[in-house]
Design an enzyme around this catalytic site. Structure first.
Site, short mmCIF file in Angstrom:
data_model
loop_
_atom_site.label_atom_id
_atom_site.label_comp_id
_atom_site.label_asym_id
_atom_site.label_seq_id
_atom_site.Cartn_x
_atom_site.Cartn_y
_atom_site.Cartn_z
N ASP A 275 52.13 41.37 40.89
CA ASP A 275 50.79 41.80 41.32
C ASP A 275 50.84 43.09 42.15
O ASP A 275 50.01 43.99 41.96
CB ASP A 275 50.09 40.69 42.12
CG ASP A 275 49.60 39.57 41.22
OD1 ASP A 275 49.39 39.82 40.02
OD2 ASP A 275 49.43 38.44 41.72
N LYS B 117 50.70 29.35 40.91
CA LYS B 117 51.65 30.39 41.32
C LYS B 117 52.57 29.95 42.46
O LYS B 117 53.71 30.36 42.53
CB LYS B 117 50.90 31.65 41.78
CG LYS B 117 50.20 32.42 40.68
CD LYS B 117 49.61 33.69 41.27
CE LYS B 117 48.71 34.42 40.32
NZ LYS B 117 48.33 35.75 40.82
N ARG C 45 42.91 33.33 58.77
CA ARG C 45 43.75 33.76 57.64
C ARG C 45 44.15 35.23 57.80
O ARG C 45 45.25 35.63 57.43
CB ARG C 45 43.01 33.59 56.31
CG ARG C 45 42.90 32.17 55.85
CD ARG C 45 42.24 32.10 54.48
NE ARG C 45 43.20 32.10 53.40
CZ ARG C 45 42.87 32.22 52.11
NH1 ARG C 45 41.62 32.38 51.75
NH2 ARG C 45 43.79 32.19 51.17
N TYR D 295 37.04 42.88 38.38
CA TYR D 295 36.82 43.72 37.18
C TYR D 295 35.74 43.16 36.25
O TYR D 295 35.57 43.65 35.13
CB TYR D 295 38.13 43.97 36.42
CG TYR D 295 38.84 42.74 35.96
CD1 TYR D 295 39.82 42.15 36.75
CD2 TYR D 295 38.53 42.14 34.75
CE1 TYR D 295 40.47 41.02 36.34
CE2 TYR D 295 39.17 41.00 34.33
CZ TYR D 295 40.14 40.44 35.13
OH TYR D 295 40.79 39.30 34.72
N GLY E 275 39.33 47.31 38.93
CA GLY E 275 40.36 46.26 38.98
C GLY E 275 41.04 45.98 37.65
O GLY E 275 42.07 45.30 37.62
N ASN F 127 38.81 39.51 57.18
CA ASN F 127 38.55 38.37 56.31
C ASN F 127 37.47 37.50 56.92
O ASN F 127 37.36 37.38 58.14
CB ASN F 127 39.84 37.56 56.14
CG ASN F 127 39.72 36.53 55.04
OD1 ASN F 127 39.35 36.86 53.93
ND2 ASN F 127 40.00 35.27 55.35
N SER G 219 44.90 37.67 29.58
CA SER G 219 46.29 38.08 29.31
C SER G 219 46.68 37.96 27.84
O SER G 219 47.42 38.82 27.34
CB SER G 219 47.25 37.28 30.20
OG SER G 219 47.06 37.65 31.54
N ALA H 1 45.88 37.77 46.67
CA ALA H 1 45.73 39.14 46.19
C ALA H 1 45.90 40.14 47.34
O ALA H 1 46.54 41.19 47.19
CB ALA H 1 44.37 39.33 45.52
P1 ATR Z 1 43.20 35.21 45.81
O1 ATR Z 1 44.52 34.49 45.81
O2 ATR Z 1 42.71 35.61 44.47
O3 ATR Z 1 43.18 36.33 46.78
P2 ATR Z 1 41.86 33.29 47.56
O4 ATR Z 1 43.10 32.91 48.25
O5 ATR Z 1 40.93 32.19 47.13
O6 ATR Z 1 42.13 34.09 46.22
O7 ATR Z 1 41.08 34.36 48.44
C1 ATR Z 1 39.77 34.73 48.17
C2 ATR Z 1 39.32 35.73 49.22
O8 ATR Z 1 37.94 36.00 49.03
C3 ATR Z 1 39.47 35.19 50.63
O9 ATR Z 1 39.78 36.27 51.48
C4 ATR Z 1 38.08 34.65 50.91
O10 ATR Z 1 37.76 34.55 52.28
P3 ATR Z 1 38.12 33.20 53.11
O11 ATR Z 1 39.58 33.30 53.43
O12 ATR Z 1 37.25 33.27 54.30
O13 ATR Z 1 37.80 32.05 52.19
C5 ATR Z 1 37.24 35.71 50.25
N1 ATR Z 1 35.88 35.24 50.00
C6 ATR Z 1 35.48 34.40 49.02
N2 ATR Z 1 34.14 34.18 49.10
C7 ATR Z 1 33.69 34.90 50.18
C8 ATR Z 1 32.41 35.11 50.80
N3 ATR Z 1 31.32 34.52 50.32
N4 ATR Z 1 32.36 35.94 51.88
C9 ATR Z 1 33.46 36.55 52.36
N5 ATR Z 1 34.69 36.39 51.82
C10 ATR Z 1 34.81 35.58 50.74
#
Ligand code: ATR
Length: 277
Positions: free
Chosen positions: A102, A66, A157, A219, A240, A152, A17, A132
């Site tokens: 966002d 945040k 979640r 990105y 991204g 997911n 940023s 996100a």
């Molecule tokens: P953000 O706020 O940036 O979205 P986050 O809350 O940490 O970050 O979410 C990351 C996302 O990537 C989640 O959907 C996570 O899945 P989980 O809810 O099961 O943790 C997903 N993610 C991260 N690593 C992953 C992996 N190896 N396989 C599948 N999903 C993954």
């Protein structure tokens, strides 16, 4: 007086940023600053006190602050309230405001890349259920999308996020994602899969309908394996980086009184800072 702004996160060293806001400050000949400040969650209240005392005019908030910042603010935008998170703060008439840009950034970039996309998008597939994903879904619902499929890795979640948009969003098992590709006009990866140093996103795009938009909010690298694969199958890849650039626009306007543009020159500057995949 030189206006000072911050980005607070933990860690914050990776944030790009400052490059964006520094570019706009120079472009508009403004005497201001935008600084990275490493702020662990426990130190957020002290930083907010400095903002209220006039040391800064505002700033951005990134992971993991945040959500933490929310109860410390006087006024929240409707979006920040819906997200349960703020990424943009500013002082106005002695009050501290918070917004979440966002969803705006995601939509503005999509509008710029694929004009008229919403009119031909009935079904979207969203991968991931973190902050996100919530922003992306909020934006898509605002644009009137009628059906959003959400998958997911952790099913709970997905179910919980889908419940926040009961008429529009359906939670699906992660194992089903390849089978959902053919029903979707827009696919958005909001997970960290495919990012440099992370595991790849495993999804079979052979059922992709030509003209389907595939948007990866990752990105680094700029062209993720998902986007390269989408291109091979006749999809429209959207990277991204644009979301990052566009989400910065409303904050800069609040702090410095000028609405900045996301130009090719700005994009090129950021691209030069991103290691090739
Ligand atoms: P953000 O706020 O940036 O979205 P986050 O809350 O940490 O970050 O979410 C990351 C996302 O990537 C989640 O959907 C996570 O899945 P989980 O809810 O099961 O943790 C997903 N993610 C991260 N690593 C992953 C992996 N190896 N396989 C599948 N999903 C993954």
């Amino acid at each position: 007086m030189t206006k000072r702004c911050f980005i607070i996160g933990h860690p914050v060293a990776h944030s790009r940023s400052p490059l964006i806001h520094g570019h706009w400050l120079a472009e508009h000949g403004l005497a201001g600053s935008y600084e990275r400040v490493e702020v662990p969650p426990a130190e957020v209240p002290a930083l907010i006190a400095r903002l209220r005392a006039g040391e800064f005019v505002g700033g951005n908030v990134t992971v993991p602050n945040k959500e933490i910042v929310l109860p410390l603010l006087d006024r929240l935008s409707e979006t920040a309230r819906a997200m349960g998170a703020a990424n943009t703060l500013w002082m106005e008439d002695g009050r501290l405001y918070g917004d979440n840009t966002d969803a705006y950034g995601f939509l503005a970039h999509l509008d710029a890349c694929v004009p008229g996309w919403a009119g031909r998008t009935e079904t979207a597939l969203i991968l991931g259920a973190g902050g996100a994903a919530r922003a992306v879904i909020y934006g898509l619902v605002e644009r009137g999308l009628s059906r959003i499929l959400l998958a997911n890795r952790s099913p709970d979640r997905a179910v919980e996020l889908a419940a926040a948009f009961p008429k529009t969003v359906e939670a699906w098992p992660w194992q089903e994602i390849s089978g959902l590709v053919g029903q979707s006009n827009l696919i958005v990866n909001t997970t960290s899969l495919g990012m440099s140093g992370q595991a790849p996103l495993e999804i079979d795009l052979s059922g992709l309908r030509p003209g389907t938009i595939v948007d990866d909010i990752v990105y680094v690298p700029l062209e993720t394996p998902l986007l390269a694969e989408a291109r091979l199958h006749g999809g429209i890849p959207v990277d991204g980086l644009g979301m990052l650039l566009h989400q910065a626009v409303p904050g800069f306007e609040r702090w410095f009184g000028v609405r900045p543009q996301v130009t090719d020159a700005l994009r090129a500057k950021l691209e030069a800072d991103i290691p090739a995949g």
